[in-house]
Design a protein around this motif. Sequence first.
Motif, PDB file in Angstrom:
ATOM      1  N   ASP A 113      30.025  45.193  40.212  1.00 37.92           N
ATOM      2  CA  ASP A 113      30.914  44.219  40.807  1.00 37.92           C
ATOM      3  C   ASP A 113      31.224  44.661  42.234  1.00 37.92           C
ATOM      4  O   ASP A 113      31.783  45.734  42.440  1.00 37.92           O
ATOM      5  N   GLU A 114      30.883  43.845  43.215  1.00 37.32           N
ATOM      6  CA  GLU A 114      31.082  44.219  44.617  1.00 37.32           C
ATOM      7  C   GLU A 114      32.554  44.416  44.955  1.00 37.32           C
ATOM      8  O   GLU A 114      32.889  45.079  45.925  1.00 37.32           O
ATOM      9  N   ARG A 115      33.436  43.826  44.172  1.00 38.49           N
ATOM     10  CA  ARG A 115      34.861  44.042  44.421  1.00 38.49           C
ATOM     11  C   ARG A 115      35.233  45.511  44.234  1.00 38.49           C
ATOM     12  O   ARG A 115      36.265  45.962  44.727  1.00 38.49           O
ATOM     13  N   ALA A 120      31.950  52.299  43.498  1.00 33.46           N
ATOM     14  CA  ALA A 120      33.230  52.966  43.747  1.00 33.46           C
ATOM     15  C   ALA A 120      34.078  53.021  42.489  1.00 33.46           C
ATOM     16  O   ALA A 120      34.159  52.059  41.730  1.00 33.46           O
ATOM     17  N   ARG A 121      34.714  54.150  42.259  1.00 35.01           N
ATOM     18  CA  ARG A 121      35.541  54.337  41.069  1.00 35.01           C
ATOM     19  C   ARG A 121      36.911  53.676  41.214  1.00 35.01           C
ATOM     20  O   ARG A 121      37.540  53.334  40.220  1.00 35.01           O
ATOM     21  N   HIS A 122      37.397  53.553  42.455  1.00 40.99           N
ATOM     22  CA  HIS A 122      38.758  53.064  42.659  1.00 40.99           C
ATOM     23  C   HIS A 122      38.757  51.923  43.670  1.00 40.99           C
ATOM     24  O   HIS A 122      38.004  51.934  44.648  1.00 40.99           O
ATOM     25  N   GLN A 123      39.616  50.967  43.442  1.00 39.75           N
ATOM     26  CA  GLN A 123      39.806  49.911  44.424  1.00 39.75           C
ATOM     27  C   GLN A 123      40.498  50.497  45.656  1.00 39.75           C
ATOM     28  O   GLN A 123      41.365  51.363  45.534  1.00 39.75           O
ATOM     29  N   PRO A 189      32.124  58.333  49.221  1.00 39.85           N
ATOM     30  CA  PRO A 189      31.175  57.619  48.366  1.00 39.85           C
ATOM     31  C   PRO A 189      31.420  57.917  46.887  1.00 39.85           C
ATOM     32  O   PRO A 189      31.694  59.056  46.511  1.00 39.85           O
ATOM     33  N   THR A 190      31.333  56.881  46.078  1.00 37.23           N
ATOM     34  CA  THR A 190      31.585  56.841  44.635  1.00 37.23           C
ATOM     35  C   THR A 190      33.074  56.843  44.302  1.00 37.23           C
ATOM     36  O   THR A 190      33.433  56.579  43.162  1.00 37.23           O
ATOM     37  N   TYR A 191      33.943  57.104  45.278  1.00 37.26           N
ATOM     38  CA  TYR A 191      35.384  57.037  45.039  1.00 37.26           C
ATOM     39  C   TYR A 191      35.963  55.740  45.584  1.00 37.26           C
ATOM     40  O   TYR A 191      36.736  55.071  44.910  1.00 37.26           O
ATOM     41  N   PHE A 192      35.621  55.409  46.845  1.00 34.11           N
ATOM     42  CA  PHE A 192      36.117  54.190  47.470  1.00 34.11           C
ATOM     43  C   PHE A 192      34.970  53.472  48.176  1.00 34.11           C
ATOM     44  O   PHE A 192      34.006  54.098  48.625  1.00 34.11           O
ATOM     45  N   ALA A 193      35.108  52.164  48.286  1.00 28.52           N
ATOM     46  CA  ALA A 193      34.148  51.397  49.068  1.00 28.52           C
ATOM     47  C   ALA A 193      34.249  51.792  50.538  1.00 28.52           C
ATOM     48  O   ALA A 193      35.290  52.273  50.988  1.00 28.52           O
TER      49      ALA A 193
END
Length: 338
Positions: A113-115, A120-123, A189-193
Amino acid sequence: MTRTLRILSIDGGGIRGYLPALILAEIERRAGRPAIELFDVVVGTSTGGIIAIGLTAGVTVTELADFYPRYGRKIFGGSEQSEWSKRIFGTGATWSERLMGPANTIGPVFGRDERWGGNARHQAAGLESVLHEVLGEKKLSESTLPLLVTSYDAELGLPVVFSTADAIMHPARFDLPLRFVARATSAAPTYFAPAELTWDGAPRRFIDGGVWANNPAAMAITESIKLTSGAKLTGDSIFLVSLGTGMSAATPSFAGEASWLAAFSDVAKMATSITGSDILASRALGDSYARLQVIDDRIAGAMDDPSVQRLAALHAAADALIQSDSDEIDRIVANIAA
């Protein structure tokens, strides 16, 4: 400027930024003066960049130390979990975020989901809200001290340094809101967009500066050369204080019998290593360099776990370092408070 150029450098490390914030508070306490008066230049990466930005934006050291307990959950989400829940789902995320973890790990079978920034793990909304609350609309040019913060332009594949000097000299390009600079340096990377911005007339995606300078001490030295030469000072006129966020003890790398996956992991670990800059700074400055770092496998763990237990462990580690390195802290204070 005729006295020593005093530089503060702070590593990246997510929630582990609580460590250098507490250590900086101890330096301030022993000096008997606000930390903002003890340094001439501040450099930071990722969570260290947020501390550096906050310090030069007028946030007190007490508030910076309180930043992690106060805002950790809002940034990383989640709630205090039971032990069985931690073992099953991990920490530092909401239920829905934890369920997305396996999806992003295993791949497209679960969809993306691109959102959520792809993997990313967190919004980012929580982090962005906190940065706006703390930093408001202040701009890079308004920093009370020369400031350098790292990031990485994922569109061009190039390291980026946001600096007060560039913001003043080229405001149309570099005088960005401090909250955006903080977002760009901490978009791990992988934490936040990535942090997105139209820059120089083209779309850009900025990610965490830790991908190339997780310990920005070497960058601090290169900046000091320019500043001291302009003031006709020598390299002996620099004192660099480098604050780490905790690391594991060194282990062997690139074992010949290891799998290709292990070798790939070693390459990634080397690329984001904090020890390279440490060695360079030590060789360049000798006794004019001070590094305060916790070496403990337990402390070097999760960067996105703001649980009460994790914060307590980080606080205890900071207290232990303050006690074990008390003489070194006194030496630092003697050099920067003179």
